[in-house]
Design a protein around this motif. Structure first.
Motif, PDB file in Angstrom:
ATOM      1  N   HIS A   1       0.852  -1.185   0.000  1.00  0.00           N
ATOM      2  CA  HIS A   1       0.000   0.000   0.000  1.00  0.00           C
ATOM      3  C   HIS A   1       0.889   1.237   0.000  1.00  0.00           C
ATOM      4  O   HIS A   1       2.115   1.142   0.089  1.00  0.00           O
ATOM      5  N   GLY A   2       0.263   2.404  -0.125  1.00  0.00           N
ATOM      6  CA  GLY A   2       1.049   3.628  -0.283  1.00  0.00           C
ATOM      7  C   GLY A   2       1.680   3.700  -1.661  1.00  0.00           C
ATOM      8  O   GLY A   2       2.786   4.214  -1.831  1.00  0.00           O
ATOM      9  N   LEU A   3       0.959   3.198  -2.666  1.00  0.00           N
ATOM     10  CA  LEU A   3       1.473   3.151  -4.036  1.00  0.00           C
ATOM     11  C   LEU A   3       1.343   4.532  -4.692  1.00  0.00           C
ATOM     12  O   LEU A   3       0.608   5.394  -4.215  1.00  0.00           O
ATOM     13  N   PRO A   4       2.061   4.751  -5.777  1.00  0.00           N
ATOM     14  CA  PRO A   4       1.971   6.050  -6.452  1.00  0.00           C
ATOM     15  C   PRO A   4       0.525   6.440  -6.765  1.00  0.00           C
ATOM     16  O   PRO A   4      -0.216   5.664  -7.379  1.00  0.00           O
ATOM     17  N   ASP A   5       0.123   7.620  -6.270  1.00  0.00           N
ATOM     18  CA  ASP A   5      -1.209   8.190  -6.527  1.00  0.00           C
ATOM     19  C   ASP A   5      -2.340   7.348  -5.943  1.00  0.00           C
ATOM     20  O   ASP A   5      -3.514   7.554  -6.295  1.00  0.00           O
ATOM     21  N   GLN A   6      -2.055   6.437  -5.035  1.00  0.00           N
ATOM     22  CA  GLN A   6      -3.099   5.579  -4.464  1.00  0.00           C
ATOM     23  C   GLN A   6      -3.898   6.331  -3.401  1.00  0.00           C
ATOM     24  O   GLN A   6      -3.335   6.986  -2.532  1.00  0.00           O
ATOM     25  N   THR A   7      -5.211   6.207  -3.468  1.00  0.00           N
ATOM     26  CA  THR A   7      -6.079   6.791  -2.452  1.00  0.00           C
ATOM     27  C   THR A   7      -6.364   5.752  -1.366  1.00  0.00           C
ATOM     28  O   THR A   7      -6.210   4.540  -1.595  1.00  0.00           O
ATOM     29  N   PRO A   8      -6.813   6.184  -0.180  1.00  0.00           N
ATOM     30  CA  PRO A   8      -7.213   5.206   0.841  1.00  0.00           C
ATOM     31  C   PRO A   8      -8.293   4.253   0.335  1.00  0.00           C
ATOM     32  O   PRO A   8      -8.254   3.058   0.654  1.00  0.00           O
ATOM     33  N   ALA A   9      -9.230   4.755  -0.451  1.00  0.00           N
ATOM     34  CA  ALA A   9     -10.293   3.891  -0.970  1.00  0.00           C
ATOM     35  C   ALA A   9      -9.720   2.802  -1.874  1.00  0.00           C
ATOM     36  O   ALA A   9     -10.151   1.637  -1.827  1.00  0.00           O
ATOM     37  N   GLN A  10      -8.748   3.157  -2.703  1.00  0.00           N
ATOM     38  CA  GLN A  10      -8.131   2.163  -3.584  1.00  0.00           C
ATOM     39  C   GLN A  10      -7.333   1.137  -2.776  1.00  0.00           C
ATOM     40  O   GLN A  10      -7.350  -0.068  -3.076  1.00  0.00           O
TER      41      GLN A  10
ATOM     42  N   LEU B   1       4.865   0.605   0.552  1.00  0.00           N
ATOM     43  CA  LEU B   1       5.936   0.753  -0.429  1.00  0.00           C
ATOM     44  C   LEU B   1       6.961   1.763   0.090  1.00  0.00           C
ATOM     45  O   LEU B   1       6.604   2.866   0.508  1.00  0.00           O
ATOM     46  N   THR B   2       8.208   1.379   0.088  1.00  0.00           N
ATOM     47  CA  THR B   2       9.283   2.293   0.460  1.00  0.00           C
ATOM     48  C   THR B   2      10.255   2.409  -0.707  1.00  0.00           C
ATOM     49  O   THR B   2      10.419   1.468  -1.489  1.00  0.00           O
ATOM     50  N   ILE B   3      10.881   3.542  -0.811  1.00  0.00           N
ATOM     51  CA  ILE B   3      11.841   3.795  -1.883  1.00  0.00           C
ATOM     52  C   ILE B   3      13.236   3.441  -1.371  1.00  0.00           C
ATOM     53  O   ILE B   3      13.734   4.045  -0.416  1.00  0.00           O
ATOM     54  N   GLU B   4      13.855   2.436  -1.984  1.00  0.00           N
ATOM     55  CA  GLU B   4      15.138   1.915  -1.528  1.00  0.00           C
ATOM     56  C   GLU B   4      16.271   2.352  -2.453  1.00  0.00           C
ATOM     57  O   GLU B   4      16.066   2.512  -3.662  1.00  0.00           O
TER      58      GLU B   4
ATOM     59  N   THR C   1      17.633   1.408  -6.719  1.00  0.00           N
ATOM     60  CA  THR C   1      16.467   1.014  -7.497  1.00  0.00           C
ATOM     61  C   THR C   1      16.129   2.126  -8.483  1.00  0.00           C
ATOM     62  O   THR C   1      16.582   3.267  -8.343  1.00  0.00           O
ATOM     63  N   VAL C   2      15.317   1.802  -9.469  1.00  0.00           N
ATOM     64  CA  VAL C   2      14.877   2.816 -10.435  1.00  0.00           C
ATOM     65  C   VAL C   2      14.087   3.908  -9.725  1.00  0.00           C
ATOM     66  O   VAL C   2      14.242   5.101 -10.003  1.00  0.00           O
ATOM     67  N   TYR C   3      13.249   3.513  -8.766  1.00  0.00           N
ATOM     68  CA  TYR C   3      12.464   4.502  -8.028  1.00  0.00           C
ATOM     69  C   TYR C   3      13.342   5.439  -7.210  1.00  0.00           C
ATOM     70  O   TYR C   3      12.948   6.570  -6.914  1.00  0.00           O
ATOM     71  N   TRP C   4      14.515   4.982  -6.795  1.00  0.00           N
ATOM     72  CA  TRP C   4      15.420   5.848  -6.031  1.00  0.00           C
ATOM     73  C   TRP C   4      15.942   6.986  -6.915  1.00  0.00           C
ATOM     74  O   TRP C   4      16.018   8.137  -6.482  1.00  0.00           O
ATOM     75  N   SER C   5      16.272   6.662  -8.151  1.00  0.00           N
ATOM     76  CA  SER C   5      16.797   7.687  -9.063  1.00  0.00           C
ATOM     77  C   SER C   5      15.682   8.489  -9.733  1.00  0.00           C
ATOM     78  O   SER C   5      15.877   9.644 -10.101  1.00  0.00           O
ATOM     79  N   LYS C   6      14.508   7.872  -9.883  1.00  0.00           N
ATOM     80  CA  LYS C   6      13.354   8.550 -10.484  1.00  0.00           C
ATOM     81  C   LYS C   6      12.140   8.312  -9.587  1.00  0.00           C
ATOM     82  O   LYS C   6      11.248   7.521  -9.927  1.00  0.00           O
ATOM     83  N   PRO C   7      12.073   8.980  -8.436  1.00  0.00           N
ATOM     84  CA  PRO C   7      11.018   8.678  -7.464  1.00  0.00           C
ATOM     85  C   PRO C   7       9.635   9.041  -7.979  1.00  0.00           C
ATOM     86  O   PRO C   7       9.435  10.115  -8.561  1.00  0.00           O
ATOM     87  N   PRO C   8       8.660   8.165  -7.759  1.00  0.00           N
ATOM     88  CA  PRO C   8       7.278   8.473  -8.140  1.00  0.00           C
ATOM     89  C   PRO C   8       6.633   9.372  -7.086  1.00  0.00           C
ATOM     90  O   PRO C   8       7.173   9.572  -5.995  1.00  0.00           O
ATOM     91  N   GLN C   9       5.462   9.871  -7.397  1.00  0.00           N
ATOM     92  CA  GLN C   9       4.704  10.683  -6.453  1.00  0.00           C
ATOM     93  C   GLN C   9       3.927   9.763  -5.526  1.00  0.00           C
ATOM     94  O   GLN C   9       2.967   9.109  -5.935  1.00  0.00           O
ATOM     95  N   LEU C  10       4.331   9.702  -4.263  1.00  0.00           N
ATOM     96  CA  LEU C  10       3.673   8.838  -3.294  1.00  0.00           C
ATOM     97  C   LEU C  10       2.643   9.633  -2.492  1.00  0.00           C
ATOM     98  O   LEU C  10       2.719  10.860  -2.417  1.00  0.00           O
ATOM     99  N   PRO C  11       1.674   8.963  -1.877  1.00  0.00           N
ATOM    100  CA  PRO C  11       0.670   9.675  -1.082  1.00  0.00           C
ATOM    101  C   PRO C  11       1.294  10.462   0.072  1.00  0.00           C
ATOM    102  O   PRO C  11       2.380  10.123   0.563  1.00  0.00           O
ATOM    103  N   GLU C  12       0.611  11.494   0.516  1.00  0.00           N
ATOM    104  CA  GLU C  12       1.063  12.295   1.642  1.00  0.00           C
ATOM    105  C   GLU C  12       0.985  11.479   2.939  1.00  0.00           C
ATOM    106  O   GLU C  12       0.264  10.484   3.030  1.00  0.00           O
ATOM    107  N   ASP C  13       1.715  11.940   3.961  1.00  0.00           N
ATOM    108  CA  ASP C  13       1.784  11.204   5.229  1.00  0.00           C
ATOM    109  C   ASP C  13       0.406  10.993   5.851  1.00  0.00           C
ATOM    110  O   ASP C  13       0.117   9.920   6.400  1.00  0.00           O
ATOM    111  N   ASP C  14      -0.457  12.005   5.804  1.00  0.00           N
ATOM    112  CA  ASP C  14      -1.801  11.865   6.378  1.00  0.00           C
ATOM    113  C   ASP C  14      -2.584  10.765   5.682  1.00  0.00           C
ATOM    114  O   ASP C  14      -3.325   9.997   6.314  1.00  0.00           O
ATOM    115  N   CYS C  15      -2.436  10.694   4.374  1.00  0.00           N
ATOM    116  CA  CYS C  15      -3.103   9.656   3.593  1.00  0.00           C
ATOM    117  C   CYS C  15      -2.553   8.277   3.964  1.00  0.00           C
ATOM    118  O   CYS C  15      -3.315   7.313   4.134  1.00  0.00           O
TER     119      CYS C  15
END
Length: 393
Positions: free
Chosen positions: A178-187, A208-211, A214-228
């Motif tokens: 969970h906590g995927l790029p652009d993921q909402t709580p409902a999703q 999901l954590t950025i390690e 990895t490709v995500y480390w060099s090109k990080p996606p937009q992850l949900p905010e902490d409150d989400c």
């Protein structure tokens, strides 16, 4: 460094811990952008027999570390082990049993990814004695799966669980992020609800954590905010509990009797041999020595004749053992009995006294004198809690 944590009071171990085996198969159809495991894109023709031969040679070289103990569990991970044929895995399991043997009720887990599922293949896996599957679903949302670089879609994820049941597997773990790029709580809740409707005995549910590396480390996606992310965590834990899944580790939820025995051995500071490219092991010796070791990482090097399988080893010092033990044990929501510390490390419980008291005063560690366990607050700040057992200059 804290005087208590560096005392030379380690004793011989009266009994060696249970022994497990981790087998690493390093190939995947495609490398996912978030993955920092030792996995590599599979060649057009997998060197199955050569790799099985290398694994069994690797095990033979590790046998002195077993000290005559039978295996309590085997975990075949990766990579994507379900790329291997049933014939190759039969050769592997037969070879393991001939060399080391195992307990009659052994747990044998195979990691499998949707997209590699075929009914006949998985029925054959079950006939080999593999009795637990860990399915890397990650999500049932096809858009999110595409963003994660997975080779399967949502329908294939559903079919994988159904094929596993039809093949006779009663013990199934679904791996879900969970906590995927652009993921909402409902999703996120939709994913989790779909997983629960498949009725697995075990769910690994983690953010999901950025390690690094990895490709995500060099090109990080937009992850949900902490409150989400917090909303997802709270809603998800409530949903799991309402369906009878008890959280017994940071990211592991199970119905009664469905806990992963192999992973419990890790968290209780048991021993495990590690074979395969990049595999790690941890073994205890009767004289009190405890060591970690690791194998050659690159598959081509691992397969090369005459190339040593062992890449390095490290004896754990007295000052490292408290942290090493608690780094595992405190992941368990119920912690461990206090006596397990001396039993598995050879150190007296007194070496924890000062840091333990401080952690209790800060509300991070349970005040129960019979257990070493993080409080609910401590589970949220586990890294801070563990740092207290590193000692200070």
């Amino acid at each position: 460094m804290n005087q208590l944590l560096t005392s030379d009071s380690r004793r011989p171990l009266p009994d060696l811990p249970p022994l497990a085996l981790y087998v690493h198969i390093p190939w995947c159809i495609r490398k996912c952008p978030y993955c920092d495991f030792n996995s590599h894109k599979a060649p057009s023709s997998l060197p199955e027999q050569a790799y099985v031969d290398a694994l069994l040679l690797d095990l033979k070289q590790d046998l002195p570390l077993a000290a005559g103990r039978p295996l309590t569990s085997i975990f075949i991970g990766g990579g994507t082990p379900s790329l291997f044929s049933a014939e190759a895995l039969k050769c592997l399991l037969d070879g393991i049993q001939a060399r080391i043997g195992w307990q009659p009720d052994i747990e044998i887990t195979l990691e499998a990814n949707p997209g590699t599922f075929e009914q006949d293949k998985f029925s054959a896996y079950r006939e080999l004695g593999i009795n637990r599957l860990s399915i890397g679903v990650q999500s049932f949302n096809s858009q999110h799966l595409q963003q994660l670089g997975r080779v399967h879609d949502g329908d294939e994820a559903l079919r994988a669980a159904q094929i596993a049941r039809q093949a006779g597997f009663e013990r199934i773990n679904l791996d879900l992020m969970h906590g995927l790029p652009d993921q909402t709580p409902a999703q996120a809740m939709s994913d989790l609800q779909q997983a629960l409707e498949l009725d697995p005995g075990h769910v690994s549910w983690y953010q999901l954590t950025i390690e690094p590396n990895t490709v995500y480390w060099s090109k990080p996606p937009q992850l949900p905010e902490d409150d989400c992310l917090w909303d997802i965590q709270e809603q998800g834990q409530a949903l799991l509990a309402s369906h009878g899944y008890r959280q017994y580790e940071v990211s592991a939820y199970a119905r009664d009797g469905q806990q992963a025995r192999h992973n419990l051995n890790y968290w209780q500071f048991g021993d495990f041999l590690g074979i395969g490219a990049g595999a790690h092991g941890k073994v205890s010796h009767a004289d009190g020595r405890i060591e970690r070791y690791w194998k050659t990482r690159q598959p081509d090097d691992y397969l090369r004749d005459g190339k040593p399988k062992l890449a390095g080893r490290q004896l754990l010092g007295n000052d490292e053992l408290p942290f090493e033990f608690l780094m595992n044990a405190l992941r368990l929501t119920a912690g461990v009995p206090v006596g397990l510390f001396a039993e598995r490390t050879g150190l007296p419980l007194e070496v924890l006294q000062q840091a333990r008291l401080q952690a209790q005063q800060r509300g991070l560690l349970s005040a129960d004198p019979q257990r070493l366990a993080a409080t609910a607050h401590g589970q949220l700040f586990l890294n801070d809690l563990l740092q207290m057992f590193l000692g200070t200059d």
